[in-house]
Motif scaffolding. Structure first.
Motif, PDB file in Angstrom:
ATOM      1  N   LEU A  10       0.832  -1.205   0.000  1.00  0.00           N
ATOM      2  CA  LEU A  10       0.000   0.000   0.000  1.00  0.00           C
ATOM      3  C   LEU A  10       0.865   1.251   0.000  1.00  0.00           C
ATOM      4  O   LEU A  10       0.599   2.209  -0.731  1.00  0.00           O
ATOM      5  N   PHE A  11       1.914   1.243   0.817  1.00  0.00           N
ATOM      6  CA  PHE A  11       2.821   2.383   0.858  1.00  0.00           C
ATOM      7  C   PHE A  11       3.497   2.583  -0.498  1.00  0.00           C
ATOM      8  O   PHE A  11       3.593   3.704  -0.990  1.00  0.00           O
ATOM      9  N   THR A  12       3.942   1.502  -1.107  1.00  0.00           N
ATOM     10  CA  THR A  12       4.583   1.589  -2.423  1.00  0.00           C
ATOM     11  C   THR A  12       3.621   2.133  -3.464  1.00  0.00           C
ATOM     12  O   THR A  12       3.979   2.994  -4.262  1.00  0.00           O
ATOM     13  N   ASN A  39      -2.718  31.063  -7.393  1.00  0.00           N
ATOM     14  CA  ASN A  39      -1.871  30.930  -6.200  1.00  0.00           C
ATOM     15  C   ASN A  39      -1.661  29.478  -5.765  1.00  0.00           C
ATOM     16  O   ASN A  39      -1.445  29.203  -4.598  1.00  0.00           O
ATOM     17  N   GLU A  40      -1.747  28.551  -6.696  1.00  0.00           N
ATOM     18  CA  GLU A  40      -1.509  27.140  -6.403  1.00  0.00           C
ATOM     19  C   GLU A  40      -0.270  26.706  -7.167  1.00  0.00           C
ATOM     20  O   GLU A  40      -0.065  27.069  -8.309  1.00  0.00           O
ATOM     21  N   GLU A  41       0.568  25.916  -6.504  1.00  0.00           N
ATOM     22  CA  GLU A  41       1.765  25.412  -7.154  1.00  0.00           C
ATOM     23  C   GLU A  41       2.119  24.048  -6.600  1.00  0.00           C
ATOM     24  O   GLU A  41       1.569  23.611  -5.592  1.00  0.00           O
ATOM     25  N   PHE A  42       3.035  23.369  -7.264  1.00  0.00           N
ATOM     26  CA  PHE A  42       3.506  22.063  -6.834  1.00  0.00           C
ATOM     27  C   PHE A  42       4.134  22.185  -5.450  1.00  0.00           C
ATOM     28  O   PHE A  42       4.856  23.129  -5.156  1.00  0.00           O
ATOM     29  N   SER A  43       3.846  21.216  -4.564  1.00  0.00           N
ATOM     30  CA  SER A  43       4.400  21.222  -3.209  1.00  0.00           C
ATOM     31  C   SER A  43       5.148  19.917  -2.962  1.00  0.00           C
ATOM     32  O   SER A  43       4.536  18.847  -2.882  1.00  0.00           O
ATOM     33  N   LEU A  44       6.451  20.009  -2.828  1.00  0.00           N
ATOM     34  CA  LEU A  44       7.265  18.836  -2.533  1.00  0.00           C
ATOM     35  C   LEU A  44       6.936  18.285  -1.145  1.00  0.00           C
ATOM     36  O   LEU A  44       6.854  17.067  -0.947  1.00  0.00           O
ATOM     37  N   VAL A  45       6.690  19.151  -0.177  1.00  0.00           N
ATOM     38  CA  VAL A  45       6.368  18.720   1.187  1.00  0.00           C
ATOM     39  C   VAL A  45       5.073  17.914   1.194  1.00  0.00           C
ATOM     40  O   VAL A  45       5.004  16.822   1.776  1.00  0.00           O
ATOM     41  N   VAL A  52       3.390   9.170   3.614  1.00  0.00           N
ATOM     42  CA  VAL A  52       3.709   8.985   5.030  1.00  0.00           C
ATOM     43  C   VAL A  52       2.420   8.948   5.848  1.00  0.00           C
ATOM     44  O   VAL A  52       2.253   8.111   6.737  1.00  0.00           O
ATOM     45  N   ALA A  53       1.480   9.834   5.522  1.00  0.00           N
ATOM     46  CA  ALA A  53       0.194   9.845   6.219  1.00  0.00           C
ATOM     47  C   ALA A  53      -0.585   8.562   5.950  1.00  0.00           C
ATOM     48  O   ALA A  53      -1.182   7.985   6.864  1.00  0.00           O
ATOM     49  N   ALA A  59      -0.815   1.746   9.562  1.00  0.00           N
ATOM     50  CA  ALA A  59      -0.173   1.200  10.761  1.00  0.00           C
ATOM     51  C   ALA A  59      -1.099   1.267  11.971  1.00  0.00           C
ATOM     52  O   ALA A  59      -1.189   0.316  12.747  1.00  0.00           O
ATOM     53  N   VAL A  60      -1.804   2.384  12.131  1.00  0.00           N
ATOM     54  CA  VAL A  60      -2.732   2.529  13.256  1.00  0.00           C
ATOM     55  C   VAL A  60      -3.885   1.537  13.115  1.00  0.00           C
ATOM     56  O   VAL A  60      -4.278   0.883  14.083  1.00  0.00           O
TER      57      VAL A  60
END
Length: 122
Positions: A10-12, A39-45, A52-53, A59-60
């Motif tokens: 699932l993570f992959t 005002n929208e752009e690509f976000s690496l974060v 990760v979420a 996992a939970v």
């Protein structure tokens, strides 16, 4: 197939999906410069945090399914509770399972093989 391999798959999948699409600053999937709002752009974060979420949620959920309340007591009160493990009768599936008397975790049935099958956990 183990649950770990399911969560890994699932993570992959989530990682591949986000790497293909990416995320934007407004939490939309990034599909190219043509579809961006003002005002929208690509976000690496956001792109990194999405898988990760997802992995955290998996996992939970897995932890809750394994360690959550099953409706059975985890206190040993029977004849064999002074030993390292004792049988526990599970009426939901009509089976006996061997449990560690110190942790309450299910263990290999060999630890209880010398005991008469009786419910020690009630």
């Amino acid at each position: 197939m183990t649950a770990l391999s399911k969560s890994t798959k699932l993570f992959t999948f989530a990682l591949i999906l986000t790497l293909i699409n990416g995320c934007t600053t407004k939490n939309n999937f990034y599909t190219g410069e043509d579809d961006l709002e003002t005002n929208e752009e690509f976000s690496l974060v956001n792109t990194i945090l999405l898988p990760v979420a997802i992995l955290g949620i998996v996992a939970v959920a897995y932890g809750a399914s394994q360690g959550g309340s099953s409706g059975y007591s985890s206190s040993c009160y029977g004849t064999y509770c002074d030993e390292n493990a004792a049988w526990d009768y599970l009426p939901g599936n009509n089976q006996y399972r061997c449990r560690s008397t110190s942790s309450g975790q299910f263990v290999n049935s060999g630890y209880c093989s010398h005991q008469y099958k009786q419910d020690n956990w009630y």
